[in-house]
Design a protein around this motif. Structure first.
Motif, PDB file in Angstrom:
ATOM      1  N   UNK A 176      -1.944 -15.541  -2.368  1.00 57.56           N
ATOM      2  CA  UNK A 176      -2.153 -15.157  -0.977  1.00 57.56           C
ATOM      3  C   UNK A 176      -0.945 -15.548  -0.131  1.00 57.56           C
ATOM      4  N   UNK A 177      -0.429 -14.603   0.652  1.00 55.05           N
ATOM      5  CA  UNK A 177       0.700 -14.846   1.545  1.00 55.05           C
ATOM      6  C   UNK A 177       0.393 -14.244   2.916  1.00 55.05           C
ATOM      7  N   UNK A 178       1.021 -14.805   3.965  1.00 55.25           N
ATOM      8  CA  UNK A 178       0.743 -14.382   5.336  1.00 55.25           C
ATOM      9  C   UNK A 178       2.036 -14.186   6.108  1.00 55.25           C
ATOM     10  N   UNK A 179       2.086 -13.159   6.961  1.00 56.75           N
ATOM     11  CA  UNK A 179       3.216 -12.928   7.848  1.00 56.75           C
ATOM     12  C   UNK A 179       2.898 -13.382   9.260  1.00 56.75           C
ATOM     13  N   UNK A 180       3.922 -13.509  10.082  1.00 54.62           N
ATOM     14  CA  UNK A 180       3.718 -13.947  11.471  1.00 54.62           C
ATOM     15  C   UNK A 180       2.921 -12.932  12.281  1.00 54.62           C
ATOM     16  N   UNK A 181       2.810 -11.703  11.788  1.00 55.48           N
ATOM     17  CA  UNK A 181       2.010 -10.685  12.460  1.00 55.48           C
ATOM     18  C   UNK A 181       0.527 -10.792  12.109  1.00 55.48           C
ATOM     19  N   UNK A 182       0.163 -11.827  11.341  1.00 58.99           N
ATOM     20  CA  UNK A 182      -1.236 -12.045  10.977  1.00 58.99           C
ATOM     21  C   UNK A 182      -1.688 -11.262   9.769  1.00 58.99           C
ATOM     22  N   UNK A 183      -0.775 -10.549   9.098  1.00 57.22           N
ATOM     23  CA  UNK A 183      -1.129  -9.752   7.923  1.00 57.22           C
ATOM     24  C   UNK A 183      -1.126 -10.624   6.667  1.00 57.22           C
ATOM     25  N   UNK A 184      -1.952 -10.240   5.692  1.00 61.47           N
ATOM     26  CA  UNK A 184      -2.056 -10.962   4.428  1.00 61.47           C
ATOM     27  C   UNK A 184      -1.853 -10.003   3.258  1.00 61.47           C
ATOM     28  N   UNK A 185      -1.258 -10.510   2.178  1.00 61.91           N
ATOM     29  CA  UNK A 185      -1.195  -9.785   0.912  1.00 61.91           C
ATOM     30  C   UNK A 185      -1.617 -10.750  -0.189  1.00 61.91           C
ATOM     31  N   UNK A 186      -2.219 -10.201  -1.243  1.00 62.78           N
ATOM     32  CA  UNK A 186      -2.662 -11.040  -2.356  1.00 62.78           C
ATOM     33  C   UNK A 186      -2.944 -10.156  -3.561  1.00 62.78           C
ATOM     34  N   UNK A 187      -3.039 -10.769  -4.741  1.00 66.49           N
ATOM     35  CA  UNK A 187      -3.401 -10.069  -5.969  1.00 66.49           C
ATOM     36  C   UNK A 187      -4.881 -10.300  -6.243  1.00 66.49           C
ATOM     37  N   UNK A 188      -5.532  -9.286  -6.808  1.00 67.61           N
ATOM     38  CA  UNK A 188      -6.974  -9.378  -7.017  1.00 67.61           C
ATOM     39  C   UNK A 188      -7.399  -8.566  -8.229  1.00 67.61           C
ATOM     40  N   UNK A 189      -8.337  -9.133  -9.012  1.00 67.35           N
ATOM     41  CA  UNK A 189      -9.039  -8.420 -10.070  1.00 67.35           C
ATOM     42  C   UNK A 189     -10.516  -8.456  -9.709  1.00 67.35           C
ATOM     43  N   UNK A 190     -11.223  -7.327  -9.827  1.00 67.71           N
ATOM     44  CA  UNK A 190     -12.643  -7.270  -9.490  1.00 67.71           C
ATOM     45  C   UNK A 190     -13.432  -6.731 -10.677  1.00 67.71           C
ATOM     46  N   UNK A 191     -14.726  -6.538 -10.490  1.00 67.93           N
ATOM     47  CA  UNK A 191     -15.556  -5.949 -11.532  1.00 67.93           C
ATOM     48  C   UNK A 191     -15.322  -4.450 -11.643  1.00 67.93           C
ATOM     49  N   UNK A 192     -14.591  -3.865 -10.678  1.00 66.69           N
ATOM     50  CA  UNK A 192     -14.333  -2.425 -10.670  1.00 66.69           C
ATOM     51  C   UNK A 192     -12.861  -2.062 -10.864  1.00 66.69           C
ATOM     52  N   UNK A 193     -11.946  -3.008 -10.622  1.00 69.75           N
ATOM     53  CA  UNK A 193     -10.515  -2.704 -10.681  1.00 69.75           C
ATOM     54  C   UNK A 193      -9.744  -3.811 -11.385  1.00 69.75           C
ATOM     55  N   UNK A 194      -8.825  -3.392 -12.251  1.00 67.76           N
ATOM     56  CA  UNK A 194      -7.901  -4.341 -12.847  1.00 67.76           C
ATOM     57  C   UNK A 194      -6.904  -4.791 -11.772  1.00 67.76           C
ATOM     58  N   UNK A 210      -7.014  -3.383   1.829  1.00 68.22           N
ATOM     59  CA  UNK A 210      -6.430  -2.094   1.463  1.00 68.22           C
ATOM     60  C   UNK A 210      -5.603  -2.265   0.188  1.00 68.22           C
ATOM     61  N   UNK A 211      -5.828  -1.412  -0.811  1.00 70.52           N
ATOM     62  CA  UNK A 211      -5.089  -1.511  -2.067  1.00 70.52           C
ATOM     63  C   UNK A 211      -3.687  -0.924  -1.886  1.00 70.52           C
ATOM     64  N   UNK A 212      -2.662  -1.735  -2.220  1.00 66.86           N
ATOM     65  CA  UNK A 212      -1.275  -1.306  -2.047  1.00 66.86           C
ATOM     66  C   UNK A 212      -0.682  -0.702  -3.314  1.00 66.86           C
ATOM     67  N   UNK A 213      -1.068  -1.207  -4.477  1.00 67.67           N
ATOM     68  CA  UNK A 213      -0.442  -0.781  -5.726  1.00 67.67           C
ATOM     69  C   UNK A 213      -1.445  -0.053  -6.613  1.00 67.67           C
ATOM     70  N   UNK A 214      -0.934   0.606  -7.640  1.00 68.30           N
ATOM     71  CA  UNK A 214      -1.799   1.366  -8.554  1.00 68.30           C
ATOM     72  C   UNK A 214      -1.290   1.252  -9.991  1.00 68.30           C
ATOM     73  N   UNK A 260      -8.515   1.304 -14.690  1.00 69.42           N
ATOM     74  CA  UNK A 260      -9.572   1.158 -13.687  1.00 69.42           C
ATOM     75  C   UNK A 260     -10.401   2.424 -13.534  1.00 69.42           C
ATOM     76  N   UNK A 261      -9.820   3.583 -13.831  1.00 73.64           N
ATOM     77  CA  UNK A 261     -10.529   4.849 -13.650  1.00 73.64           C
ATOM     78  C   UNK A 261     -11.374   5.237 -14.859  1.00 73.64           C
TER      79      UNK A 261
END
Length: 515
Positions: A367-385, A401-405, A411-412
């Motif tokens: 998890x990372x944060x910018x001064x604009x209050x935005x966050x990015x992080x990596x995630x694995x769920x029961x529906x997506x790798x 919001x998913x950024x990468x594919x 996952x599909x």
């Protein structure tokens, strides 16, 4: 599971693929007489084991520039492939530009943005050797060594950026008087005396300035917000399973203007991870409960240390989840990533209040944060790798919001159903496990069952399709798509169920977990 913490971001991923493939093929062959199995359906072994994993995410201070490392296994070349990507994003998480950078390099680590968000520095290995490279967001196609004279920093271990132009790095050397010999055993064995030297250079200059040398083995270090001090931990050569080896692993603060001014801020015997919490406070996550006068392991102890008074107080007395990581927003606020039961969640700490932010079953990382209050992080769920996600605010972490594919192909495909099951042991205590059922199967009778027991014991399995960074270690979903049911029990001693459940294995490692 020898790593005492998942805070270490970078790791050596140059595995050989053949042992992984052989292990899974042997498992499938041994289970070949089971019913309802069709090895030609579901995920292929090649696709599953070559899924992309995310490592080393860094977000620029302004929140508009993202860099990260990916790893995937190439079966044709029989090697692990590392790639470094750069994304330019706006405040809403829309991708304005994306590209892979420095394609003929490997060993990426130490990704760092300058405070003005204009330059990315990172350590990597190219055809010439390992050095620190620099990329400007104005010309992301031009990647050059930060210093023309590579030999001057070839022994660099770790670096931090002090300001837009100055970089501080360290090297370590052995000062032992007795030289060791591989063919000779010494009794008692010689003890290494490790020293660390800190140096600095200005970006764009070849001049290296020596700052100080200290009699400690340091790797990771942090510069204080006011740029006046450095926080570091001494890491003697130790065994993770020996409490005795931790007694000298302490955290210190050194004054950059007066390097002889070194202050020890932790005194207990446990390995710990420390970060700045303002200029006069340090947050510490020790691997044991320092209030107990015996050897123990703990993952739920946040401690706040005042560097002036050395007072050491818990962040919260009622937070009993396994802490995986945290992100400091300011002196009174942070985001905590922790395991609870069979999932990972984000929690928001604001002064004395801790609230759960996310609810989705997931494993989370970086998890990372910018001064604009935005966050990015990596995630694995029961529906997506594993993919990278974006959130505009803390509350939007629960609906990112998913950024990468990178892993959409997997996952599909039809996915197994994943659920947490509970049962009582002979003591009446509930034990949990994660159960994978083949896709589209409603009845669970007469299905072959694989029981997959995790290592540790201080670990747990989650309700997710894979495991960040270790897909070959977490293959329940692979077997389930071929017709197996897979049960992954979180036996006593596992994390995510509180301190008492984790402590229940102590002294009974061969009986209570089995029961």
């Amino acid at each position: 599971n020898k790593s005492p913490s998942r805070h270490t971001i970078y790791k050596n991923t140059n595995h050989n693929m053949k042992p992984k493939i052989l292990l899974l093929l042997l498992l499938l062959i041994n289970l070949s007489l089971a019913q309802s199995i069709n090895y030609n359906k579901g995920y292929t072994i090649e696709d599953y084991l070559s899924q992309t994993t995310i490592d080393g995410i860094v977000l620029s201070p302004d929140g508009h520039h993202l860099a990260f490392i990916t790893n995937h296994d190439d079966f044709t070349e029989n090697k692990t492939v590392e790639k470094l990507y750069y994304y330019h994003i706006d405040d809403a998480g829309n991708i304005l530009n994306q590209q892979q950078i420095l394609e003929d390099a490997s060993g990426f680590s130490n990704l760092r943005w300058t405070p003005d968000s204009k330059n990315l520095l990172f350590k990597a290995k190219d055809s010439v050797g390992t050095t620190v490279f620099i990329m400007s967001v104005d010309t992301p196609n031009q990647i050059t060594p930060v210093l023309a004279d590579r030999t001057s920093i070839e022994k660099l271990k770790f670096f931090q950026i002090k300001n837009n132009t100055e970089v501080i790095f360290n090297t370590t050397h052995d000062s032992s008087t007795q030289k060791s010999d591989e063919d000779i055993l010494y009794f008692p064995p010689s003890k290494k005396v490790l020293h660390s030297t800190y140096k600095s250079f200005a970006i764009g200059s070849n001049k290296i300035d020596s700052l100080f040398t200290i009699p400690y083995n340091t790797y990771r270090f942090e510069i204080s917000p006011d740029k006046k001090s450095i926080l570091f931990s001494d890491n003697p050569i130790f065994s993770y399973y020996s409490a005795e080896s931790y007694k000298d692993a302490h955290t210190y603060i050194i004054n950059l203007d007066n390097p002889k001014d070194i202050k020890q801020v932790t005194f207990h015997k446990y390995w710990e991870y420390c970060s700045w919490l303002g200029n006069d406070k340090v947050i510490s996550v020790p691997a044991g409960n320092i209030d107990l006068k015996k050897d123990n392991r703990s993952y739920s102890q946040f401690r706040i240390i005042n560097i002036n008074t050395l007072s050491n107080t818990p962040l919260s007395n009622n937070f009993d989840h396994r802490i995986q990581d945290y992100l400091v927003i300011n002196e009174d606020e942070m985001i905590i990533q922790a395991d609870s039961s069979t999932s990972s969640y984000f929690y928001h700490y604001n002064k004395d209040n801790i609230r759960k932010v996310t609810n989705q079953n997931a494993t989370l990382n970086h998890l990372k944060r910018g001064s604009n209050g935005a966050y990015v992080f990596a995630q694995v769920t029961e529906d997506n790798f594993e993919e990278i996600y974006f959130a505009k605010s803390i509350d939007e972490l629960k609906n990112p919001k998913k950024l990468t594919s990178f892993n959409d192909k997997l996952s599909n495909q039809p996915k197994p159903s994943i659920e947490t099951v509970r049962w009582k042991n002979s003591d009446g205590m509930y034990v949990e496990g994660v159960l994978f059922t083949p896709p589209g199967v409603s009845k669970k009778e007469k299905l072959p069952l694989v029981v997959d027991i995790h290592g540790g014991p201080f670990s747990s399995r989650n309700e997710v399709l894979s495991l960040n960074g270790l897909p070959y270690y977490y293959y329940g979903s692979l077997l389930a798509t071929k017709g197996f049911m897979v049960l992954q029990p979180n036996y006593r001693g596992s994390t995510g169920r509180g301190q008492a459940f984790m402590d229940a294995i102590n002294g009974f490692a061969r009986s209570r977990p089995v029961d």
